[in-house]
Design a protein around this motif. Structure first.
Motif, PDB file in Angstrom:
ATOM      1  N   GLY A   1       3.144   1.966  -9.342  1.00 34.51           N
ATOM      2  CA  GLY A   1       2.230   0.873  -9.008  1.00 34.51           C
ATOM      3  C   GLY A   1       2.375  -0.301  -9.948  1.00 34.51           C
ATOM      4  O   GLY A   1       2.407  -1.467  -9.516  1.00 34.51           O
ATOM      5  N   SER A   2       2.516  -0.010 -11.223  1.00 40.24           N
ATOM      6  CA  SER A   2       2.647  -1.059 -12.230  1.00 40.24           C
ATOM      7  C   SER A   2       3.924  -1.874 -12.039  1.00 40.24           C
ATOM      8  O   SER A   2       3.890  -3.102 -12.038  1.00 40.24           O
ATOM      9  CB  SER A   2       2.624  -0.421 -13.627  1.00 40.24           C
ATOM     10  OG  SER A   2       2.915  -1.367 -14.616  1.00 40.24           O
ATOM     11  N   VAL A   3       5.053  -1.211 -11.876  1.00 43.85           N
ATOM     12  CA  VAL A   3       6.306  -1.948 -11.749  1.00 43.85           C
ATOM     13  C   VAL A   3       6.483  -2.560 -10.362  1.00 43.85           C
ATOM     14  O   VAL A   3       7.178  -3.567 -10.218  1.00 43.85           O
ATOM     15  CB  VAL A   3       7.539  -1.116 -12.182  1.00 43.85           C
ATOM     16  CG1 VAL A   3       7.451  -0.776 -13.659  1.00 43.85           C
ATOM     17  CG2 VAL A   3       7.714   0.126 -11.358  1.00 43.85           C
ATOM     18  N   ARG A   4       5.827  -2.002  -9.367  1.00 44.26           N
ATOM     19  CA  ARG A   4       5.836  -2.647  -8.034  1.00 44.26           C
ATOM     20  C   ARG A   4       5.104  -3.983  -8.112  1.00 44.26           C
ATOM     21  O   ARG A   4       5.541  -4.963  -7.518  1.00 44.26           O
ATOM     22  CB  ARG A   4       5.185  -1.750  -6.983  1.00 44.26           C
ATOM     23  CG  ARG A   4       5.954  -0.517  -6.634  1.00 44.26           C
ATOM     24  CD  ARG A   4       7.000  -0.700  -5.565  1.00 44.26           C
ATOM     25  NE  ARG A   4       6.347  -1.001  -4.293  1.00 44.26           N
ATOM     26  CZ  ARG A   4       6.874  -1.810  -3.379  1.00 44.26           C
ATOM     27  NH1 ARG A   4       8.024  -2.387  -3.580  1.00 44.26           N
ATOM     28  NH2 ARG A   4       6.242  -2.039  -2.255  1.00 44.26           N
ATOM     29  N   ARG A   5       3.999  -4.019  -8.856  1.00 45.39           N
ATOM     30  CA  ARG A   5       3.280  -5.289  -9.035  1.00 45.39           C
ATOM     31  C   ARG A   5       4.134  -6.312  -9.773  1.00 45.39           C
ATOM     32  O   ARG A   5       3.933  -7.513  -9.630  1.00 45.39           O
ATOM     33  CB  ARG A   5       1.955  -5.060  -9.772  1.00 45.39           C
ATOM     34  CG  ARG A   5       0.883  -4.442  -8.883  1.00 45.39           C
ATOM     35  CD  ARG A   5      -0.494  -4.409  -9.550  1.00 45.39           C
ATOM     36  NE  ARG A   5      -0.544  -3.536 -10.710  1.00 45.39           N
ATOM     37  CZ  ARG A   5      -0.694  -2.217 -10.662  1.00 45.39           C
ATOM     38  NH1 ARG A   5      -0.798  -1.605  -9.493  1.00 45.39           N
ATOM     39  NH2 ARG A   5      -0.754  -1.499 -11.771  1.00 45.39           N
ATOM     40  N   ALA A   6       5.092  -5.838 -10.561  1.00 48.34           N
ATOM     41  CA  ALA A   6       6.005  -6.737 -11.270  1.00 48.34           C
ATOM     42  C   ALA A   6       7.158  -7.189 -10.373  1.00 48.34           C
ATOM     43  O   ALA A   6       8.012  -7.944 -10.809  1.00 48.34           O
ATOM     44  CB  ALA A   6       6.546  -6.051 -12.522  1.00 48.34           C
ATOM     45  N   GLY A   7       7.182  -6.685  -9.118  1.00 43.41           N
ATOM     46  CA  GLY A   7       8.155  -7.175  -8.155  1.00 43.41           C
ATOM     47  C   GLY A   7       9.297  -6.236  -7.802  1.00 43.41           C
ATOM     48  O   GLY A   7      10.172  -6.607  -7.031  1.00 43.41           O
ATOM     49  N   LEU A   8       9.317  -5.020  -8.339  1.00 44.28           N
ATOM     50  CA  LEU A   8      10.402  -4.095  -8.024  1.00 44.28           C
ATOM     51  C   LEU A   8      10.214  -3.461  -6.648  1.00 44.28           C
ATOM     52  O   LEU A   8       9.084  -3.173  -6.242  1.00 44.28           O
ATOM     53  CB  LEU A   8      10.455  -2.974  -9.070  1.00 44.28           C
ATOM     54  CG  LEU A   8      11.558  -3.071 -10.120  1.00 44.28           C
ATOM     55  CD1 LEU A   8      11.448  -4.351 -10.904  1.00 44.28           C
ATOM     56  CD2 LEU A   8      11.546  -1.880 -11.013  1.00 44.28           C
ATOM     57  N   ALA A   9      11.325  -3.226  -5.968  1.00 43.52           N
ATOM     58  CA  ALA A   9      11.308  -2.494  -4.702  1.00 43.52           C
ATOM     59  C   ALA A   9      10.934  -1.040  -4.993  1.00 43.52           C
ATOM     60  O   ALA A   9      11.078  -0.564  -6.122  1.00 43.52           O
ATOM     61  CB  ALA A   9      12.679  -2.568  -4.044  1.00 43.52           C
ATOM     62  N   LEU A  10      10.472  -0.337  -3.969  1.00 43.39           N
ATOM     63  CA  LEU A  10       9.992   1.034  -4.149  1.00 43.39           C
ATOM     64  C   LEU A  10      11.055   1.943  -4.763  1.00 43.39           C
ATOM     65  O   LEU A  10      10.770   2.694  -5.702  1.00 43.39           O
ATOM     66  CB  LEU A  10       9.499   1.614  -2.817  1.00 43.39           C
ATOM     67  CG  LEU A  10       8.967   3.047  -2.878  1.00 43.39           C
ATOM     68  CD1 LEU A  10       7.799   3.157  -3.849  1.00 43.39           C
ATOM     69  CD2 LEU A  10       8.569   3.517  -1.488  1.00 43.39           C
ATOM     70  N   GLY A  11      12.272   1.904  -4.264  1.00 43.42           N
ATOM     71  CA  GLY A  11      13.330   2.764  -4.800  1.00 43.42           C
ATOM     72  C   GLY A  11      13.591   2.504  -6.274  1.00 43.42           C
ATOM     73  O   GLY A  11      13.711   3.439  -7.073  1.00 43.42           O
ATOM     74  N   ALA A  12      13.667   1.233  -6.636  1.00 43.05           N
ATOM     75  CA  ALA A  12      13.882   0.870  -8.040  1.00 43.05           C
ATOM     76  C   ALA A  12      12.677   1.278  -8.882  1.00 43.05           C
ATOM     77  O   ALA A  12      12.832   1.754 -10.017  1.00 43.05           O
ATOM     78  CB  ALA A  12      14.136  -0.627  -8.168  1.00 43.05           C
ATOM     79  N   ALA A  13      11.481   1.115  -8.343  1.00 42.38           N
ATOM     80  CA  ALA A  13      10.261   1.486  -9.062  1.00 42.38           C
ATOM     81  C   ALA A  13      10.225   2.993  -9.321  1.00 42.38           C
ATOM     82  O   ALA A  13       9.823   3.423 -10.405  1.00 42.38           O
ATOM     83  CB  ALA A  13       9.021   1.052  -8.278  1.00 42.38           C
ATOM     84  N   LEU A  14      10.641   3.787  -8.347  1.00 44.23           N
ATOM     85  CA  LEU A  14      10.692   5.237  -8.549  1.00 44.23           C
ATOM     86  C   LEU A  14      11.687   5.598  -9.642  1.00 44.23           C
ATOM     87  O   LEU A  14      11.406   6.451 -10.499  1.00 44.23           O
ATOM     88  CB  LEU A  14      11.060   5.943  -7.240  1.00 44.23           C
ATOM     89  CG  LEU A  14       9.963   5.995  -6.192  1.00 44.23           C
ATOM     90  CD1 LEU A  14      10.527   6.450  -4.841  1.00 44.23           C
ATOM     91  CD2 LEU A  14       8.838   6.913  -6.624  1.00 44.23           C
ATOM     92  N   GLY A  15      12.839   4.936  -9.660  1.00 48.73           N
ATOM     93  CA  GLY A  15      13.833   5.178 -10.703  1.00 48.73           C
ATOM     94  C   GLY A  15      13.295   4.857 -12.082  1.00 48.73           C
ATOM     95  O   GLY A  15      13.502   5.616 -13.035  1.00 48.73           O
ATOM     96  N   VAL A  16      12.584   3.733 -12.186  1.00 50.73           N
ATOM     97  CA  VAL A  16      11.988   3.353 -13.465  1.00 50.73           C
ATOM     98  C   VAL A  16      10.940   4.379 -13.887  1.00 50.73           C
ATOM     99  O   VAL A  16      10.888   4.791 -15.047  1.00 50.73           O
ATOM    100  CB  VAL A  16      11.375   1.930 -13.386  1.00 50.73           C
ATOM    101  CG1 VAL A  16      10.483   1.646 -14.598  1.00 50.73           C
ATOM    102  CG2 VAL A  16      12.470   0.882 -13.281  1.00 50.73           C
ATOM    103  N   ALA A  17      10.117   4.815 -12.944  1.00 49.13           N
ATOM    104  CA  ALA A  17       9.076   5.801 -13.263  1.00 49.13           C
ATOM    105  C   ALA A  17       9.680   7.106 -13.768  1.00 49.13           C
ATOM    106  O   ALA A  17       9.221   7.666 -14.771  1.00 49.13           O
ATOM    107  CB  ALA A  17       8.196   6.061 -12.040  1.00 49.13           C
ATOM    108  N   PHE A  18      10.721   7.586 -13.095  1.00 49.59           N
ATOM    109  CA  PHE A  18      11.355   8.827 -13.541  1.00 49.59           C
ATOM    110  C   PHE A  18      11.956   8.661 -14.925  1.00 49.59           C
ATOM    111  O   PHE A  18      11.806   9.521 -15.791  1.00 49.59           O
ATOM    112  CB  PHE A  18      12.421   9.298 -12.550  1.00 49.59           C
ATOM    113  CG  PHE A  18      11.878   9.738 -11.223  1.00 49.59           C
ATOM    114  CD1 PHE A  18      10.716  10.490 -11.127  1.00 49.59           C
ATOM    115  CD2 PHE A  18      12.520   9.394 -10.045  1.00 49.59           C
ATOM    116  CE1 PHE A  18      10.208  10.895  -9.908  1.00 49.59           C
ATOM    117  CE2 PHE A  18      12.025   9.795  -8.805  1.00 49.59           C
ATOM    118  CZ  PHE A  18      10.869  10.545  -8.745  1.00 49.59           C
ATOM    119  N   ALA A  19      12.628   7.532 -15.171  1.00 52.49           N
ATOM    120  CA  ALA A  19      13.245   7.277 -16.474  1.00 52.49           C
ATOM    121  C   ALA A  19      12.193   7.113 -17.571  1.00 52.49           C
ATOM    122  O   ALA A  19      12.372   7.579 -18.695  1.00 52.49           O
ATOM    123  CB  ALA A  19      14.124   6.025 -16.397  1.00 52.49           C
ATOM    124  N   ALA A  20      11.101   6.448 -17.234  1.00 58.77           N
ATOM    125  CA  ALA A  20      10.081   6.125 -18.237  1.00 58.77           C
ATOM    126  C   ALA A  20       9.177   7.301 -18.572  1.00 58.77           C
ATOM    127  O   ALA A  20       8.783   7.468 -19.724  1.00 58.77           O
ATOM    128  CB  ALA A  20       9.230   4.954 -17.749  1.00 58.77           C
TER     129      ALA A  20
END
Length: 154
Positions: free
Chosen positions: A67-86
C-alpha cells in the motif's frame, strides 16, 4: 550518492532502523492478533494457531508495504517485489521471536484471549521481537537491503 538520505549504503541510524521495525511490528501485530482470535474462535490447537498467525503476519506486513509503495506510484507487481525484498527477513525474525516467546510462556497459549496472562504474554513477545529485530533491520538497511528498498521509493 543519492540526494535522498535513506537511499545511501553505509551506516544507518538506530532511529531509522527503529522506525522500519515499528512498521514491521505493526503488520506482525495485526496478523498475530487476527491469527490468535480466529484460531481460538475455531478451537484450533497451538501449532495451528501459530501457523495461522505467522501466515497472517506476513500477509499484513506485505500489505502495508504494498500500500505504501503503491501510493508512491509503483505498479502492483513492482510493489509486491519491493515488499518481499523489504520485509521478508524482518518479518521472519519477528515471527520466530514473538511466537517462540508466546509458546514458551507457561499457559499463555491456552489462557484465552481475554486473560491478563495471554495479553501480557503477547505484548511482551511483540516487544521482545521488536528489540531483537531493530539491529537486524539496521544491519540490512546499512547494506541497502530490507527497508532501505522502501525508503528509496519515497
Amino acid at each position: 550518492m543519492s540526494a535522498h538520505p535513506h537511499a545511501h549504503h553505509g551506516p544507518t541510524s538506530w532511529r531509522e532502523a527503529s522506525a522500519a521495525t515499528l512498521h514491521c511490528l505493526t503488520g506482525c501485530a495485526i496478523g498475530e492478533v487476527a491469527g490468535m482470535v480466529i484460531g481460538t474462535a475455531l478451537g484450533l490447537g497451538t501449532d495451528a494457531v501459530v501457523l495461522l498467525s505467522v501466515v497472517l503476519a506476513f500477509a499484513a506486513g506485505y500489505a502495508l508495504t504494498v500500500g505504501s509503495v503503491r501510493r508512491a506510484g509503483l505498479a502492483l507487481g513492482a510493489a509486491l517485489g519491493v515488499a518481499f525484498a523489504a520485509d521478508t527477513v524482518s518479518i521472519l525474525v519477528m515471527e520466530v521471536i514473538d511466537n517462540s516467546a508466546m509458546v514458551l510462556v507457561p499457559g499463555a497459549m491456552d489462557a484465552g484471549l481475554g486473560t491478563v496472562l495471554f495479553r501480557a504474554s503477547l505484548a511482551g513477545s511483540l516487544a521482545l521481537a521488536f528489540v531483537v529485530t531493530v539491529p537486524v533491520n539496521r544491519w540490512l538497511m546499512s547494506r541497502g537491503r530490507g527497508h532501505a528498498v522502501v525508503h528509496a521509493m519515497h
